[in-house]
Design an enzyme around this catalytic site. Structure first.
Site, short mmCIF file in Angstrom:
data_model
loop_
_atom_site.label_atom_id
_atom_site.label_comp_id
_atom_site.label_asym_id
_atom_site.label_seq_id
_atom_site.Cartn_x
_atom_site.Cartn_y
_atom_site.Cartn_z
N ASP A 132 0.83 -1.20 0.00
CA ASP A 132 0.00 0.00 0.00
C ASP A 132 0.87 1.26 0.00
OD1 ASP A 132 -2.28 1.51 -0.03
OD2 ASP A 132 -2.74 1.23 2.09
N TYR A 134 1.29 5.67 -0.58
CA TYR A 134 0.85 6.86 0.16
C TYR A 134 0.99 8.03 -0.81
CZ TYR A 134 0.64 9.50 4.66
OH TYR A 134 0.30 10.29 5.74
N HIS A 139 -3.64 14.00 0.88
CA HIS A 139 -3.90 13.12 2.03
C HIS A 139 -2.74 13.20 3.02
CE1 HIS A 139 -4.97 9.57 4.39
NE2 HIS A 139 -3.80 9.03 4.09
N ARG A 148 1.55 17.02 13.13
CA ARG A 148 2.67 17.98 13.13
C ARG A 148 2.21 19.25 12.41
NH1 ARG A 148 4.24 13.16 11.24
NH2 ARG A 148 3.91 13.97 9.14
N GLU A 203 -10.46 4.02 3.77
CA GLU A 203 -9.54 4.78 2.92
C GLU A 203 -9.88 4.48 1.46
OE1 GLU A 203 -5.44 4.11 4.16
OE2 GLU A 203 -5.64 5.67 5.70
N GLU A 205 -9.15 4.09 -2.16
CA GLU A 205 -7.91 3.83 -2.91
C GLU A 205 -8.23 3.10 -4.22
OE1 GLU A 205 -4.63 2.30 -0.70
OE2 GLU A 205 -5.33 3.14 1.21
N ASP A 237 -9.00 0.39 2.18
CA ASP A 237 -8.02 0.01 3.20
C ASP A 237 -8.58 0.41 4.57
OD1 ASP A 237 -5.70 -0.61 4.61
OD2 ASP A 237 -4.76 1.32 4.15
N ARG A 241 -7.96 3.87 13.50
CA ARG A 241 -7.06 5.00 13.79
C ARG A 241 -6.51 4.98 15.20
NH1 ARG A 241 -5.83 5.98 8.72
NH2 ARG A 241 -7.58 6.74 7.47
N GLN A 244 -3.83 2.47 15.21
CA GLN A 244 -2.75 3.00 14.37
C GLN A 244 -1.90 4.03 15.10
OE1 GLN A 244 -4.22 4.61 10.69
NE2 GLN A 244 -2.20 5.15 9.91
N TYR A 248 2.02 2.94 15.32
CA TYR A 248 2.67 3.18 14.02
C TYR A 248 4.13 3.60 14.11
CZ TYR A 248 2.68 8.33 13.89
OH TYR A 248 2.94 9.65 14.11
N LYS A 257 -4.37 -2.04 10.21
CA LYS A 257 -4.74 -2.11 8.80
C LYS A 257 -5.00 -3.53 8.30
CE LYS A 257 -3.37 2.25 7.49
NZ LYS A 257 -4.13 3.13 6.59
N THR A 261 -9.21 -5.72 4.06
CA THR A 261 -9.09 -4.80 2.92
C THR A 261 -10.12 -5.28 1.90
OG1 THR A 261 -6.71 -4.62 3.31
CG2 THR A 261 -7.51 -3.87 1.16
N THR A 363 -4.68 6.49 0.11
CA THR A 363 -5.91 7.28 0.11
C THR A 363 -5.85 8.38 -0.95
OG1 THR A 363 -6.01 6.91 2.48
CG2 THR A 363 -7.46 8.59 1.60
N GLU A 377 -9.29 12.68 7.71
CA GLU A 377 -9.03 13.99 7.09
C GLU A 377 -10.20 14.94 7.31
OE1 GLU A 377 -7.43 14.06 3.00
OE2 GLU A 377 -7.27 11.92 3.28
#
Ligand code: CA
Length: 432
Positions: A132, A134, A139, A148, A203, A205, A237, A241, A244, A248, A257, A261, A363, A377
Protein backbone atom coordinates in the site's frame (compact mmCIF):
# COMPACT_ATOMS: atom_id res chain seq x y z
CA UNK A 1 -18.14 7.32 -33.10
CA UNK A 2 -19.09 5.01 -30.27
CA UNK A 3 -19.58 1.29 -30.69
CA UNK A 4 -22.66 -0.43 -29.40
CA UNK A 5 -23.14 -3.98 -28.22
CA UNK A 6 -25.92 -6.35 -29.16
CA UNK A 7 -26.13 -6.92 -25.38
CA UNK A 8 -28.45 -3.93 -25.15
CA UNK A 9 -28.07 -3.24 -21.42
CA UNK A 10 -24.45 -2.25 -22.19
CA UNK A 11 -25.60 0.72 -24.27
CA UNK A 12 -27.38 2.62 -21.48
CA UNK A 13 -25.48 5.88 -20.77
CA UNK A 14 -25.38 5.17 -17.01
CA UNK A 15 -24.11 1.60 -17.38
CA UNK A 16 -20.63 1.05 -15.90
CA UNK A 17 -19.80 -1.74 -18.34
CA UNK A 18 -20.24 -0.68 -21.98
CA UNK A 19 -18.40 -2.33 -24.88
CA UNK A 20 -15.52 0.12 -24.42
CA UNK A 21 -14.81 -1.15 -20.88
CA UNK A 22 -14.77 -4.99 -20.73
CA UNK A 23 -13.31 -5.52 -17.23
CA UNK A 24 -12.30 -8.98 -16.02
CA UNK A 25 -13.53 -10.85 -12.97
CA UNK A 26 -14.01 -14.37 -11.64
CA UNK A 27 -17.50 -15.69 -10.94
CA UNK A 28 -19.47 -18.81 -10.21
CA UNK A 29 -23.10 -19.37 -11.10
CA UNK A 30 -25.01 -18.76 -7.88
CA UNK A 31 -25.69 -21.98 -6.02
CA UNK A 32 -23.28 -24.03 -8.12
CA UNK A 33 -20.22 -25.66 -6.63
CA UNK A 34 -18.24 -25.57 -9.87
CA UNK A 35 -14.85 -23.90 -10.05
CA UNK A 36 -14.65 -20.18 -10.74
CA UNK A 37 -14.84 -19.04 -14.35
CA UNK A 38 -13.15 -15.97 -15.78
CA UNK A 39 -15.75 -13.54 -17.05
CA UNK A 40 -15.99 -10.17 -18.76
CA UNK A 41 -18.64 -7.67 -17.65
CA UNK A 42 -20.91 -6.39 -20.42
CA UNK A 43 -23.99 -4.39 -19.41
CA UNK A 44 -25.79 -6.37 -16.71
CA UNK A 45 -24.35 -9.64 -18.04
CA UNK A 46 -21.10 -11.60 -17.70
CA UNK A 47 -19.54 -13.25 -20.73
CA UNK A 48 -18.21 -16.62 -19.54
CA UNK A 49 -14.72 -16.83 -21.10
CA UNK A 50 -14.20 -20.37 -19.83
CA UNK A 51 -17.28 -21.50 -21.77
CA UNK A 52 -16.28 -19.44 -24.83
CA UNK A 53 -12.88 -21.19 -24.82
CA UNK A 54 -14.50 -24.62 -24.49
CA UNK A 55 -16.87 -23.91 -27.37
CA UNK A 56 -14.09 -22.78 -29.71
CA UNK A 57 -15.16 -19.12 -29.78
CA UNK A 58 -11.59 -18.03 -28.95
CA UNK A 59 -9.99 -20.47 -31.41
CA UNK A 60 -8.18 -17.74 -33.36
CA UNK A 61 -6.11 -16.87 -30.30
CA UNK A 62 -2.76 -18.48 -29.36
CA UNK A 63 -3.07 -21.63 -27.29
CA UNK A 64 -1.53 -20.26 -24.04
CA UNK A 65 -4.02 -17.39 -24.10
CA UNK A 66 -6.98 -19.73 -24.58
CA UNK A 67 -5.63 -21.93 -21.78
CA UNK A 68 -5.38 -18.87 -19.49
CA UNK A 69 -9.06 -18.10 -20.18
CA UNK A 70 -9.94 -21.57 -18.85
CA UNK A 71 -8.11 -21.06 -15.54
CA UNK A 72 -10.13 -20.56 -12.35
CA UNK A 73 -8.25 -17.35 -11.46
CA UNK A 74 -6.76 -14.50 -13.49
CA UNK A 75 -3.09 -15.12 -12.56
CA UNK A 76 -2.19 -17.03 -15.77
CA UNK A 77 -3.80 -14.35 -17.94
CA UNK A 78 -2.06 -11.63 -15.92
CA UNK A 79 1.30 -13.32 -16.55
CA UNK A 80 0.94 -13.16 -20.35
CA UNK A 81 1.41 -9.40 -20.74
CA UNK A 82 -0.01 -6.56 -22.82
CA UNK A 83 0.17 -8.11 -26.32
CA UNK A 84 -1.93 -11.10 -25.17
CA UNK A 85 -4.34 -8.84 -23.24
CA UNK A 86 -4.87 -6.70 -26.37
CA UNK A 87 -5.48 -9.75 -28.55
CA UNK A 88 -8.08 -11.10 -26.13
CA UNK A 89 -9.72 -7.70 -25.83
CA UNK A 90 -10.02 -7.40 -29.62
CA UNK A 91 -11.51 -10.90 -29.81
CA UNK A 92 -14.08 -10.28 -27.03
CA UNK A 93 -14.98 -6.91 -28.55
CA UNK A 94 -15.64 -8.61 -31.89
CA UNK A 95 -17.91 -11.18 -30.21
CA UNK A 96 -19.99 -8.50 -28.45
CA UNK A 97 -20.00 -5.64 -30.98
CA UNK A 98 -23.39 -5.06 -32.63
CA UNK A 99 -21.73 -4.30 -35.98
CA UNK A 100 -18.88 -6.82 -35.99
CA UNK A 101 -20.71 -9.88 -34.68
CA UNK A 102 -23.08 -11.36 -37.26
CA UNK A 103 -26.39 -12.93 -36.22
CA UNK A 104 -24.83 -16.36 -36.29
CA UNK A 105 -21.97 -15.33 -33.99
CA UNK A 106 -24.43 -13.68 -31.62
CA UNK A 107 -26.34 -16.95 -31.54
CA UNK A 108 -23.18 -18.84 -30.57
CA UNK A 109 -22.17 -16.31 -27.88
CA UNK A 110 -25.55 -15.64 -26.26
CA UNK A 111 -25.74 -18.99 -24.36
CA UNK A 112 -22.49 -18.02 -22.56
CA UNK A 113 -23.88 -14.81 -21.07
CA UNK A 114 -24.74 -15.08 -17.38
CA UNK A 115 -26.89 -12.45 -15.70
CA UNK A 116 -24.99 -10.67 -12.92
CA UNK A 117 -27.99 -11.41 -10.70
CA UNK A 118 -27.30 -15.13 -11.10
CA UNK A 119 -23.56 -14.89 -10.48
CA UNK A 120 -21.50 -14.99 -7.32
CA UNK A 121 -18.30 -12.98 -7.76
CA UNK A 122 -15.05 -14.25 -6.23
CA UNK A 123 -11.61 -12.81 -5.57
CA UNK A 124 -10.20 -12.44 -9.09
CA UNK A 125 -6.67 -13.65 -8.42
CA UNK A 126 -4.45 -15.43 -5.96
CA UNK A 127 -2.92 -12.34 -4.39
CA UNK A 128 0.61 -13.18 -3.35
CA UNK A 129 1.67 -9.87 -1.88
CA UNK A 130 -0.07 -6.60 -1.12
CA UNK A 131 1.72 -3.25 -0.94
CA UNK A 132 0.00 0.00 0.00
CA UNK A 133 1.45 3.35 -1.14
CA UNK A 134 0.85 6.86 0.16
CA UNK A 135 0.75 8.71 -3.16
CA UNK A 136 -1.70 11.53 -2.47
CA UNK A 137 0.13 14.62 -1.28
CA UNK A 138 -3.18 16.13 -0.20
CA UNK A 139 -3.90 13.12 2.03
CA UNK A 140 -0.35 13.07 3.40
CA UNK A 141 -0.45 16.80 4.12
CA UNK A 142 -3.86 16.79 5.84
CA UNK A 143 -3.04 13.74 7.97
CA UNK A 144 0.43 15.11 8.72
CA UNK A 145 -1.09 18.40 9.87
CA UNK A 146 -3.10 16.60 12.58
CA UNK A 147 0.13 15.30 14.12
CA UNK A 148 2.67 17.98 13.13
CA UNK A 149 0.80 21.26 12.38
CA UNK A 150 3.99 23.22 11.69
CA UNK A 151 5.64 20.53 9.53
CA UNK A 152 2.97 18.29 7.96
CA UNK A 153 5.00 16.67 5.16
CA UNK A 154 8.06 14.64 6.11
CA UNK A 155 11.21 15.63 4.16
CA UNK A 156 11.39 12.39 2.13
CA UNK A 157 7.84 12.65 0.72
CA UNK A 158 8.71 14.42 -2.56
CA UNK A 159 11.62 12.03 -3.27
CA UNK A 160 10.32 8.57 -2.30
CA UNK A 161 6.96 6.98 -3.20
CA UNK A 162 6.31 5.88 0.39
CA UNK A 163 4.65 2.49 0.99
CA UNK A 164 4.37 -0.33 3.50
CA UNK A 165 3.92 -4.06 3.01
CA UNK A 166 0.32 -4.99 3.73
CA UNK A 167 -1.38 -8.32 4.29
CA UNK A 168 -2.85 -10.36 1.40
CA UNK A 169 -4.69 -12.99 3.48
CA UNK A 170 -7.36 -10.57 4.74
CA UNK A 171 -8.27 -9.07 1.36
CA UNK A 172 -11.99 -9.68 0.83
CA UNK A 173 -14.39 -9.06 -2.00
CA UNK A 174 -16.94 -6.25 -2.07
CA UNK A 175 -20.05 -7.27 -0.16
CA UNK A 176 -18.26 -9.23 2.57
CA UNK A 177 -18.96 -7.87 6.07
CA UNK A 178 -16.03 -6.25 7.89
CA UNK A 179 -15.75 -7.07 11.57
CA UNK A 180 -14.66 -4.25 13.89
CA UNK A 181 -11.22 -5.29 15.13
CA UNK A 182 -9.94 -5.57 18.68
CA UNK A 183 -6.62 -3.97 19.41
CA UNK A 184 -4.25 -2.26 21.77
CA UNK A 185 -5.15 1.36 22.33
CA UNK A 186 -3.42 4.07 24.34
CA UNK A 187 -5.11 4.67 27.68
CA UNK A 188 -4.70 7.62 30.03
CA UNK A 189 -5.35 5.39 33.03
CA UNK A 190 -3.40 2.20 32.36
CA UNK A 191 -0.92 3.19 29.66
CA UNK A 192 -2.68 0.90 27.20
CA UNK A 193 -5.79 -1.26 27.07
CA UNK A 194 -7.15 -3.98 24.78
CA UNK A 195 -10.59 -3.18 23.38
CA UNK A 196 -12.64 -2.99 20.16
CA UNK A 197 -11.37 -0.14 17.98
CA UNK A 198 -13.45 3.01 18.44
CA UNK A 199 -11.99 5.02 15.56
CA UNK A 200 -12.72 2.83 12.55
CA UNK A 201 -12.19 4.53 9.19
CA UNK A 202 -12.19 3.77 5.46
CA UNK A 203 -9.54 4.78 2.92
CA UNK A 204 -10.56 5.42 -0.70
CA UNK A 205 -7.91 3.83 -2.91
CA UNK A 206 -7.31 2.31 -6.33
CA UNK A 207 -5.85 -1.20 -6.47
CA UNK A 208 -3.30 -2.09 -9.17
CA UNK A 209 -3.05 -5.74 -10.24
CA UNK A 210 0.41 -6.72 -11.43
CA UNK A 211 0.87 -8.62 -14.69
CA UNK A 212 4.16 -10.19 -15.82
CA UNK A 213 6.84 -10.61 -13.17
CA UNK A 214 10.37 -9.27 -13.02
CA UNK A 215 13.12 -11.67 -11.99
CA UNK A 216 14.42 -11.35 -8.44
CA UNK A 217 17.37 -8.96 -8.54
CA UNK A 218 16.19 -7.16 -11.68
CA UNK A 219 14.42 -3.82 -11.66
CA UNK A 220 11.63 -2.56 -13.93
CA UNK A 221 12.54 0.54 -16.00
CA UNK A 222 9.89 3.22 -15.66
CA UNK A 223 9.33 3.19 -19.45
CA UNK A 224 8.20 -0.46 -19.12
CA UNK A 225 6.37 -0.16 -15.80
CA UNK A 226 2.86 -0.03 -17.27
CA UNK A 227 3.50 -3.25 -19.21
CA UNK A 228 3.47 -4.85 -15.75
CA UNK A 229 0.01 -3.50 -14.87
CA UNK A 230 -2.91 -5.80 -15.74
CA UNK A 231 -5.62 -3.44 -14.56
CA UNK A 232 -7.23 -1.43 -11.80
CA UNK A 233 -9.95 -1.95 -9.20
CA UNK A 234 -11.36 -0.05 -6.23
CA UNK A 235 -9.89 -0.76 -2.81
CA UNK A 236 -10.91 0.14 0.75
CA UNK A 237 -8.02 0.01 3.20
CA UNK A 238 -10.09 -0.18 6.40
CA UNK A 239 -8.09 1.50 9.17
CA UNK A 240 -8.45 1.56 12.95
CA UNK A 241 -7.06 5.00 13.79
CA UNK A 242 -6.82 4.46 17.54
CA UNK A 243 -4.81 1.26 17.08
CA UNK A 244 -2.75 3.00 14.37
CA UNK A 245 -1.78 6.04 16.40
CA UNK A 246 -0.49 3.85 19.25
CA UNK A 247 1.44 1.32 17.12
CA UNK A 248 2.67 3.18 14.02
CA UNK A 249 6.01 4.40 15.35
CA UNK A 250 8.68 3.38 14.53
CA UNK A 251 7.81 0.75 11.88
CA UNK A 252 4.50 1.94 10.38
CA UNK A 253 1.03 0.38 10.23
CA UNK A 254 0.51 -3.21 11.38
CA UNK A 255 -2.65 -4.44 13.13
CA UNK A 256 -4.47 -1.13 12.47
CA UNK A 257 -4.74 -2.11 8.80
CA UNK A 258 -4.40 -5.85 8.28
CA UNK A 259 -7.74 -7.03 9.67
CA UNK A 260 -9.55 -6.38 6.34
CA UNK A 261 -9.09 -4.80 2.92
CA UNK A 262 -12.04 -4.78 0.51
CA UNK A 263 -11.66 -4.80 -3.29
CA UNK A 264 -14.23 -4.44 -6.08
CA UNK A 265 -14.75 -7.59 -8.19
CA UNK A 266 -14.03 -6.13 -11.67
CA UNK A 267 -10.53 -5.31 -12.91
CA UNK A 268 -10.60 -2.54 -15.51
CA UNK A 269 -7.81 -2.98 -18.10
CA UNK A 270 -5.44 -0.05 -18.62
CA UNK A 271 -6.41 -0.14 -22.31
CA UNK A 272 -9.98 0.87 -21.40
CA UNK A 273 -8.55 3.90 -19.58
CA UNK A 274 -6.33 5.09 -22.45
CA UNK A 275 -8.83 7.80 -23.53
CA UNK A 276 -8.51 9.36 -20.06
CA UNK A 277 -4.76 9.88 -20.03
CA UNK A 278 -3.76 13.24 -18.62
CA UNK A 279 -0.43 14.80 -17.57
CA UNK A 280 1.17 13.59 -14.36
CA UNK A 281 0.65 15.79 -11.28
CA UNK A 282 2.24 19.16 -11.88
CA UNK A 283 4.86 19.65 -9.19
CA UNK A 284 4.79 23.19 -7.86
CA UNK A 285 7.91 25.34 -8.42
CA UNK A 286 10.56 24.49 -5.85
CA UNK A 287 9.65 20.78 -5.59
CA UNK A 288 12.51 18.44 -6.50
CA UNK A 289 12.33 16.73 -9.90
CA UNK A 290 11.87 12.94 -9.62
CA UNK A 291 15.16 11.04 -9.64
CA UNK A 292 16.03 9.62 -13.10
CA UNK A 293 14.72 6.10 -12.37
CA UNK A 294 11.35 7.72 -11.50
CA UNK A 295 11.27 10.12 -14.44
CA UNK A 296 8.54 9.22 -16.90
CA UNK A 297 9.49 9.31 -20.59
CA UNK A 298 5.99 10.67 -21.33
CA UNK A 299 4.81 12.74 -18.35
CA UNK A 300 2.18 14.40 -20.54
CA UNK A 301 0.10 11.20 -20.40
CA UNK A 302 1.31 9.52 -17.18
CA UNK A 303 -1.83 10.36 -15.18
CA UNK A 304 -5.40 9.04 -15.45
CA UNK A 305 -8.51 11.17 -15.09
CA UNK A 306 -10.77 8.97 -12.97
CA UNK A 307 -13.49 10.35 -10.70
CA UNK A 308 -13.86 8.55 -7.36
CA UNK A 309 -16.72 8.82 -4.89
CA UNK A 310 -17.42 7.68 -1.33
CA UNK A 311 -20.95 7.05 -0.05
CA UNK A 312 -22.11 6.08 3.41
CA UNK A 313 -25.33 4.32 4.39
CA UNK A 314 -26.02 3.92 8.11
CA UNK A 315 -28.27 1.18 9.48
CA UNK A 316 -30.94 3.79 10.20
CA UNK A 317 -30.72 5.13 6.63
CA UNK A 318 -31.14 1.58 5.35
CA UNK A 319 -34.20 1.03 7.54
CA UNK A 320 -35.74 4.34 6.41
CA UNK A 321 -34.95 3.69 2.74
CA UNK A 322 -32.73 6.80 2.56
CA UNK A 323 -30.26 6.78 -0.33
CA UNK A 324 -26.56 6.47 0.59
CA UNK A 325 -25.03 9.90 1.29
CA UNK A 326 -22.14 11.21 -0.81
CA UNK A 327 -19.24 11.96 1.54
CA UNK A 328 -16.53 12.95 -0.89
CA UNK A 329 -15.38 13.10 -4.49
CA UNK A 330 -11.76 13.05 -5.65
CA UNK A 331 -9.71 12.14 -8.73
CA UNK A 332 -6.89 9.72 -9.45
CA UNK A 333 -5.10 12.43 -11.49
CA UNK A 334 -4.34 14.35 -8.28
CA UNK A 335 -1.86 11.75 -6.97
CA UNK A 336 1.69 13.07 -6.50
CA UNK A 337 3.12 9.77 -7.78
CA UNK A 338 1.90 7.95 -10.91
CA UNK A 339 1.10 4.24 -11.12
CA UNK A 340 4.24 3.71 -13.23
CA UNK A 341 6.39 5.44 -10.61
CA UNK A 342 4.96 3.16 -7.92
CA UNK A 343 5.74 0.01 -9.93
CA UNK A 344 9.24 1.20 -10.94
CA UNK A 345 10.05 2.22 -7.38
CA UNK A 346 8.80 -1.07 -5.91
CA UNK A 347 11.12 -3.07 -8.19
CA UNK A 348 13.99 -0.56 -8.12
CA UNK A 349 15.94 -2.54 -5.53
CA UNK A 350 15.45 -5.85 -7.37
CA UNK A 351 12.31 -6.83 -5.45
CA UNK A 352 10.35 -9.21 -7.69
CA UNK A 353 6.70 -8.44 -8.40
CA UNK A 354 4.56 -11.39 -9.42
CA UNK A 355 1.37 -11.87 -11.47
CA UNK A 356 -1.58 -11.22 -9.16
CA UNK A 357 0.34 -9.09 -6.68
CA UNK A 358 -1.71 -6.12 -5.61
CA UNK A 359 -0.45 -2.57 -5.14
CA UNK A 360 -2.68 0.21 -3.84
CA UNK A 361 -2.30 3.93 -4.33
CA UNK A 362 -2.99 5.03 -0.76
CA UNK A 363 -5.91 7.28 0.11
CA UNK A 364 -6.90 9.41 -2.89
CA UNK A 365 -7.75 12.90 -1.70
CA UNK A 366 -8.00 16.23 -3.45
CA UNK A 367 -6.96 19.63 -2.25
CA UNK A 368 -10.41 21.06 -1.53
CA UNK A 369 -13.01 20.43 1.14
CA UNK A 370 -15.29 17.58 0.05
CA UNK A 371 -12.46 15.64 -1.58
CA UNK A 372 -11.07 13.95 1.56
CA UNK A 373 -10.59 10.20 0.97
CA UNK A 374 -11.05 9.16 4.63
CA UNK A 375 -12.87 10.31 7.77
CA UNK A 376 -9.63 11.16 9.58
CA UNK A 377 -9.03 13.99 7.09
CA UNK A 378 -12.58 15.26 7.53
CA UNK A 379 -11.67 15.88 11.17
CA UNK A 380 -9.52 18.77 9.93
CA UNK A 381 -12.72 20.73 9.46
CA UNK A 382 -13.53 20.19 13.15
CA UNK A 383 -17.23 19.34 12.76
CA UNK A 384 -18.54 15.76 12.85
CA UNK A 385 -20.21 14.63 9.66
CA UNK A 386 -24.01 14.97 9.63
CA UNK A 387 -25.95 12.29 7.74
CA UNK A 388 -29.40 12.90 6.13
CA UNK A 389 -31.02 11.21 9.17
CA UNK A 390 -29.36 13.73 11.51
CA UNK A 391 -26.94 11.09 12.80
CA UNK A 392 -23.42 12.38 13.44
CA UNK A 393 -20.23 10.57 12.48
CA UNK A 394 -16.63 11.14 13.53
CA UNK A 395 -15.74 7.53 12.70
CA UNK A 396 -17.70 4.50 11.47
CA UNK A 397 -20.43 2.88 13.58
CA UNK A 398 -21.55 -0.76 13.46
CA UNK A 399 -24.05 -1.19 10.61
CA UNK A 400 -22.48 1.54 8.45
CA UNK A 401 -21.98 0.52 4.84
CA UNK A 402 -19.19 2.31 2.95
CA UNK A 403 -19.55 2.31 -0.85
CA UNK A 404 -16.94 3.44 -3.37
CA UNK A 405 -17.64 4.13 -7.03
CA UNK A 406 -15.40 5.35 -9.85
CA UNK A 407 -15.79 6.23 -13.51
CA UNK A 408 -14.54 8.24 -16.44
CA UNK A 409 -16.80 9.39 -19.23
CA UNK A 410 -15.92 9.19 -22.94
CA UNK A 411 -16.69 12.18 -25.20
CA UNK A 412 -19.23 9.89 -26.89
CA UNK A 413 -21.08 9.60 -23.57
CA UNK A 414 -20.27 6.08 -22.40
CA UNK A 415 -19.11 5.60 -18.85
CA UNK A 416 -16.05 3.47 -18.12
CA UNK A 417 -17.14 2.44 -14.64
CA UNK A 418 -15.58 0.35 -11.89
CA UNK A 419 -18.82 -0.99 -10.37
CA UNK A 420 -18.91 -0.76 -6.59
CA UNK A 421 -16.63 -1.58 -3.70
CA UNK A 422 -18.85 -1.95 -0.64
CA UNK A 423 -18.47 -3.25 2.89
CA UNK A 424 -20.62 -3.09 6.02
CA UNK A 425 -19.09 -2.80 9.49
CA UNK A 426 -20.31 -5.48 11.91
CA UNK A 427 -19.84 -5.47 15.65
CA UNK A 428 -16.62 -6.65 17.21
CA UNK A 429 -16.32 -10.29 18.27
CA UNK A 430 -17.23 -10.93 21.92
CA UNK A 431 -14.50 -10.37 24.47
CA UNK A 432 -11.63 -12.83 24.11
CA1 CA B 1 -3.92 3.08 2.93
Amino acid sequence: MSSTSWVTSANHPECDFPLANLPYGVFRRAGSSSIGHIGVAIGDQILDLHACAEQGLLADLPHPLVAACRADLLNPLMALGPAAWSALRRCVTALLDAEKACRETQGHVAPHLVSMRDAQMQLPARIGDFTDFYASIHHATRVGRLFRPENPLLPNYKYVPIAYHGRASSIVLSGEPVRRPWGQIKSRVNGAEFSPAQSLDYELEVGVFIGPDNALGESIPIAEAEDHIFGLCLLNDWSARDIQSWEYQPLGPFLAKNFATTISPWIVPLEALEPFRVPAFERPPGDPAPLPYLTSPAPECAGIDLTLEVFLESRQMRQMGTAPALLSRSNLRDLYWTLAQMVAHHASNGCNLRPGDLLATGTISGENEGSEGCLLEKRCTGEPLCLPTGELRTFLEDGDQVIFRAWSRLPTGEKIGFGTCAGTVVEAASAP
